[in-house]
Design an enzyme around this catalytic site. Sequence first.
Site, PDB file in Angstrom:
ATOM      1  N   GLU A   1      -9.627  -5.005  10.348  1.00 12.89           N
ATOM      2  CA  GLU A   1     -10.023  -6.004   9.337  1.00 12.89           C
ATOM      3  C   GLU A   1     -10.773  -7.212   9.877  1.00 12.89           C
ATOM      4  O   GLU A   1     -10.421  -8.357   9.577  1.00 12.89           O
ATOM      5  CB  GLU A   1      -8.770  -6.467   8.575  1.00 12.89           C
TER       6      GLU A   1
ATOM      7  N   GLU B   1      -4.592   4.684   5.589  1.00 12.18           N
ATOM      8  CA  GLU B   1      -3.461   3.999   4.931  1.00 12.18           C
ATOM      9  C   GLU B   1      -3.454   4.300   3.432  1.00 12.18           C
ATOM     10  O   GLU B   1      -3.379   3.409   2.595  1.00 12.18           O
ATOM     11  CB  GLU B   1      -3.559   2.480   5.159  1.00 12.18           C
TER      12      GLU B   1
HETATM   13  C1  XIL Z   1       1.598  -3.803   5.840  1.00 12.15           C
HETATM   14  C2  XIL Z   1       2.988  -3.193   5.917  1.00 12.15           C
HETATM   15  O1  XIL Z   1       3.020  -2.022   5.149  1.00 12.15           O
HETATM   16  C3  XIL Z   1       4.015  -4.194   5.415  1.00 12.15           C
HETATM   17  O2  XIL Z   1       5.334  -3.694   5.632  1.00 12.15           O
HETATM   18  C4  XIL Z   1       3.859  -5.526   6.130  1.00 12.15           C
HETATM   19  O3  XIL Z   1       4.743  -6.468   5.561  1.00 12.15           O
HETATM   20  C5  XIL Z   1       2.438  -6.030   6.029  1.00 12.15           C
HETATM   21  O4  XIL Z   1       1.543  -5.037   6.526  1.00 12.15           O
HETATM   22  N1  XIL Z   1      -3.469  -3.171   6.100  1.00 12.15           N
HETATM   23  C6  XIL Z   1      -2.940  -2.772   7.308  1.00 12.15           C
HETATM   24  C7  XIL Z   1      -1.478  -2.544   7.414  1.00 12.15           C
HETATM   25  O5  XIL Z   1      -3.697  -2.497   8.246  1.00 12.15           O
HETATM   26  O6  XIL Z   1      -0.995  -2.845   8.690  1.00 12.15           O
HETATM   27  C8  XIL Z   1      -0.689  -3.314   6.374  1.00 12.15           C
HETATM   28  O7  XIL Z   1       0.670  -2.921   6.451  1.00 12.15           O
HETATM   29  C9  XIL Z   1      -1.269  -3.038   5.008  1.00 12.15           C
HETATM   30  C10 XIL Z   1      -2.705  -3.499   4.934  1.00 12.15           C
END
Ligand code: XIL
Length: 369
Positions: A175, A284
């Site tokens: 990101e 994701e």
């Molecule tokens: C999220 C997790 O799922 C949560 O448990 C945590 O509180 C915050 O992060 N983008 C990403 C992930 O790259 O690492 C994030 O994961 C969601 C958004």
Amino acid sequence: MKIILSKNRTLFTFLSAFVVVTVIMLLSSFGSAGRSAGVIDADTLKGLKDFYKDYFTIGVAVAPNNLIGAQAEMIKKNFGSLTPENVMKPGPIHPSENKYFWDDADKIVAFAQANGMKVRGHTLTWHAQTGAWMFKDSLGNQVTKEVALARLKDHITQVVSRYKGKVYAWDVLNEAIVDDNDTSKVFRQSQWYKICGEEFIGKAFQWAHEADPKAVLFYNDYNTEVPVKRDKIYNMLKKLLKAGIPINAVGLQGHWHTDDPSEKNLRDAIDKFSSLGLKIQITELDVTIYTSRTDTVNIGFTPEREQKQIDFYKMAFKVLREKKNVVTGVTFWNVSDASSWLDRPRKSYPLLFDVNLKPKKAYWEVVKF
Ligand code: XIL
């Protein structure tokens, strides 16, 4: 005697028929929503990963406490790859300068190894979930660029080396690009960027590559299908590749909802990134049933929202299958609707398995091809 025999035969025939019908009913009850009853269903014996074995690896993001009991069995059946949801992030794994906390990450890696699964490492460099100590000296002042880069190098080298040969792919950078529609605004104003400028980006990939030359190195981001952001990412990657930076792949996070991205934007993003010679993974994936934060009408998994989710999943997997030459993996972000990071402020039902770990109707559409 004849009469007795024929009576016995009738009884035998009747009993056999009863047993067969019962077995069929039992087997079909293992199926789930959306399957027609009364059919012996070999598909229910397969896991999601098995349907996709000729396409790409199917993975899931997990915490160590997902890897016990019924959930562990369901994960082994359906997924061929694990991503630690949080425990490999810089904050949790490197809480202070001279302290690494490996236990949780080790548990996930050990489970994967014991069950013949791959592991994606997530994530080495990010603006979030990173210890504040990384950017401060002992007096609490901001560190120099030299100190920040030295710390990032140590972090990446230690983490990647520990899991060398066990973690096959790393989200090296997460990101780094802004969502802004203004095309002149490119890089997120993170602490890394503010202290180091663009330099930390290429360096992060080089250090990861030095620590494990065989690892597949990813740039990972969300909203990668939004044309303005997609193009900013594309330009950054093109420049890095031209400079010889070792980047192998792009992670499209895939935090989608039932109206977005469009089929065209999904195709275009995959085509554009892969035109650079990079592989693609959806890293994701979840598809919330709400189209925005303010979408609060008819809260809950209503039949209308369910149908829109089914249609979206069907579309997305059709595109991904078509692009199997460049798409090497699809990872879901959480195991089932029982618990998703999107469940606040309201339950989002974003996955293919329901609150009881059973395949949803959307699942059966995703495996029907
Ligand atoms: C999220 C997790 O799922 C949560 O448990 C945590 O509180 C915050 O992060 N983008 C990403 C992930 O790259 O690492 C994030 O994961 C969601 C958004």
